[in-house]
Design a protein around this motif. Structure first.
Motif, mmCIF file in Angstrom:
data_model
loop_
_atom_site.group_PDB
_atom_site.id
_atom_site.type_symbol
_atom_site.label_atom_id
_atom_site.label_comp_id
_atom_site.label_asym_id
_atom_site.label_seq_id
_atom_site.Cartn_x
_atom_site.Cartn_y
_atom_site.Cartn_z
ATOM 1 N N ARG A 241 -64.070 -17.125 30.974
ATOM 2 C CA ARG A 241 -64.950 -17.635 29.919
ATOM 3 C C ARG A 241 -65.773 -18.809 30.445
ATOM 4 O O ARG A 241 -65.345 -19.554 31.327
ATOM 5 N N PRO A 242 -66.993 -18.984 29.910
ATOM 6 C CA PRO A 242 -67.862 -20.069 30.369
ATOM 7 C C PRO A 242 -67.401 -21.418 29.813
ATOM 8 O O PRO A 242 -66.541 -21.485 28.928
ATOM 9 N N ALA A 243 -67.977 -22.484 30.327
ATOM 10 C CA ALA A 243 -67.722 -23.811 29.778
ATOM 11 C C ALA A 243 -68.171 -23.829 28.314
ATOM 12 O O ALA A 243 -69.160 -23.186 27.946
ATOM 13 N N GLU A 244 -67.441 -24.535 27.483
ATOM 14 C CA GLU A 244 -67.790 -24.571 26.070
ATOM 15 C C GLU A 244 -67.292 -25.866 25.436
ATOM 16 O O GLU A 244 -66.485 -26.592 26.016
ATOM 17 N N VAL A 245 -67.800 -26.140 24.235
ATOM 18 C CA VAL A 245 -67.390 -27.297 23.462
ATOM 19 C C VAL A 245 -66.825 -26.793 22.148
ATOM 20 O O VAL A 245 -67.485 -26.034 21.435
ATOM 21 N N ARG A 246 -65.597 -27.206 21.827
ATOM 22 C CA ARG A 246 -64.934 -26.696 20.642
ATOM 23 C C ARG A 246 -64.591 -27.834 19.680
ATOM 24 O O ARG A 246 -64.153 -28.909 20.105
ATOM 25 N N PRO A 247 -64.769 -27.612 18.362
ATOM 26 C CA PRO A 247 -64.311 -28.596 17.383
ATOM 27 C C PRO A 247 -62.789 -28.588 17.325
ATOM 28 O O PRO A 247 -62.142 -27.556 17.558
ATOM 29 N N ALA A 248 -62.194 -29.735 17.012
ATOM 30 C CA ALA A 248 -60.742 -29.825 16.982
ATOM 31 C C ALA A 248 -60.310 -30.977 16.095
ATOM 32 O O ALA A 248 -61.093 -31.880 15.778
ATOM 33 N N GLU A 316 -65.126 -29.481 8.206
ATOM 34 C CA GLU A 316 -66.275 -29.867 7.398
ATOM 35 C C GLU A 316 -67.105 -30.936 8.083
ATOM 36 O O GLU A 316 -68.336 -30.866 8.123
ATOM 37 N N LEU A 317 -66.449 -31.932 8.652
ATOM 38 C CA LEU A 317 -67.172 -33.018 9.315
ATOM 39 C C LEU A 317 -67.890 -32.530 10.569
ATOM 40 O O LEU A 317 -68.964 -33.038 10.921
ATOM 41 N N LEU A 318 -67.298 -31.577 11.267
ATOM 42 C CA LEU A 318 -67.853 -31.134 12.543
ATOM 43 C C LEU A 318 -68.770 -29.927 12.421
ATOM 44 O O LEU A 318 -69.331 -29.493 13.420
ATOM 45 N N ARG A 319 -68.912 -29.398 11.216
ATOM 46 C CA ARG A 319 -69.746 -28.211 11.037
ATOM 47 C C ARG A 319 -71.161 -28.490 11.514
ATOM 48 O O ARG A 319 -71.793 -29.455 11.123
ATOM 49 N N GLY A 320 -71.669 -27.624 12.385
ATOM 50 C CA GLY A 320 -73.038 -27.776 12.891
ATOM 51 C C GLY A 320 -73.141 -28.746 14.026
ATOM 52 O O GLY A 320 -74.214 -28.947 14.559
#
Length: 320
Positions: A241-248, A316-320
């Protein structure tokens, strides 16, 4: 970007006085916050205007740590490797990492100018208004102007402020200690972040439906107050998988529902809508919002209920 590690006297490193001319920003720059960036950006601009190298001099370790004026300065807002990357992003050509040791701490302001700055080809220096140098901090921004006269010019950058308070590394540290990660981001000009390796934990989160990545910091960071945060986790590329940024949602704490006293704080990140093996991978965690303090629950059912609320609030805070 070229990196030179120096120690005083420079002759021991084979340094010569024929270094190409540079515009040099000088400071420790822990955090590389907006105040520091104003100093560095001025040096980069001066270099571009005058056909010079854009250079930065930083000190390692922190002078306060060496001089015994702050034991908490062993922990950094930006460890050296991260600081170097931020310098590169700012357009710096050369970084001088000056070893700050007792021998260097004892030199006079005049010696610093004559035996360090002039040997490095400084034609223009940029410092903050509160810059101190030389034995016992006898040198100031104003005295640097005087000592450089006839050899190099000096820009002194005034204090940068927010709501009437000076932007400083101390202010950033205080914000993090209070869990005010949004304020820290305003002062830094970017979210505060730490990096580390994902290691095996007790796997308890997986058994209750909230698997977590246990992150062992790979340097000594200043870490925000204990509690639960909405964060972003930067994942490096892997074979599948490529590099990515995930909410957590991240817990920084002692896990008091399960642990007894004497446990060291841990960083546990539950990545939203993610499946995969992260063990052994280096990740970067950006602290974006403080959700709540850590607390002990009466049992697993109450904990799971709260974790669900934390996950929904973080999403909710990290949406978008």
């Amino acid at each position: 970007m070229e990196i030179q590690v120096l120690s005083y006297p420079l002759e021991e490193n084979g340094e010569t006085s024929d270094a190409s001319a540079c515009a040099l920003a000088i400071g420790h720059f822990d955090g590389v916050h907006l105040g520091h960036r104003s100093v560095i950006d001025r040096a980069v601009a001066k270099a571009a205007q005058n056909g010079l190298r854009a250079a930065v001099m930083t000190f390692n370790p922190h002078p306060r740590e060496v001089l015994g004026r702050g034991s908490n300065y062993a922990a950094s807002l930006t460890p050296l490797e991260e600081k170097l990357e931020l310098f590169r992003q700012a357009g710096v050509d050369t970084v001088y990492v000056m070893r700050f040791d007792p021998a260097f701490a004892e030199i006079s302001p005049q010696t610093f100018v004559q035996e360090v700055l002039l040997r490095l080809g400084v034609q223009h220096a940029v410092v903050g208004f509160d810059f101190r140098f030389g034995h016992f901090g006898k040198g100031s921004a104003e005295s640097l102007v005087e000592l450089g006269a006839g050899n190099f010019s000096v820009d002194v950058i005034p204090a940068q402020s927010r709501d009437g308070l000076k932007v400083s590394s101390t202010y950033v540290r205080e914000a993090l200690e209070n869990g005010q990660v949004e304020l820290a981001a305003e002062l830094l000009g970017r979210p505060y972040a730490v990096s580390g390796i994902v290691v095996h934990g007790d796997a308890r989160g997986r058994t209750i439906g909230f698997p977590t990545a246990n992150v062992l910091q790979d340097d000594v960071y200043v870490v925000p107050r204990l509690g639960v945060y909405a964060v972003r986790v930067h994942l490096p590329a892997s074979d599948d998988r490529p590099a990515e940024v995930r909410p957590a949602v991240l817990n920084h704490g002692m896990k008091p529902t399960f642990n007894k006293e004497g446990i060291v704080p841990v960083l546990e990140a539950h990545l939203l809508d993610f499946e995969g093996d992260l063990y052994g991978r280096r990740v970067r965690i950006e602290f974006l919002h403080f959700l709540r303090p850590e607390r002990k629950f009466s049992g697993v059912a109450e904990l799971v209920e709260q974790l669900g609320k934390d996950r929904d609030q973080a999403a909710e805070l990290l949406r978008g």
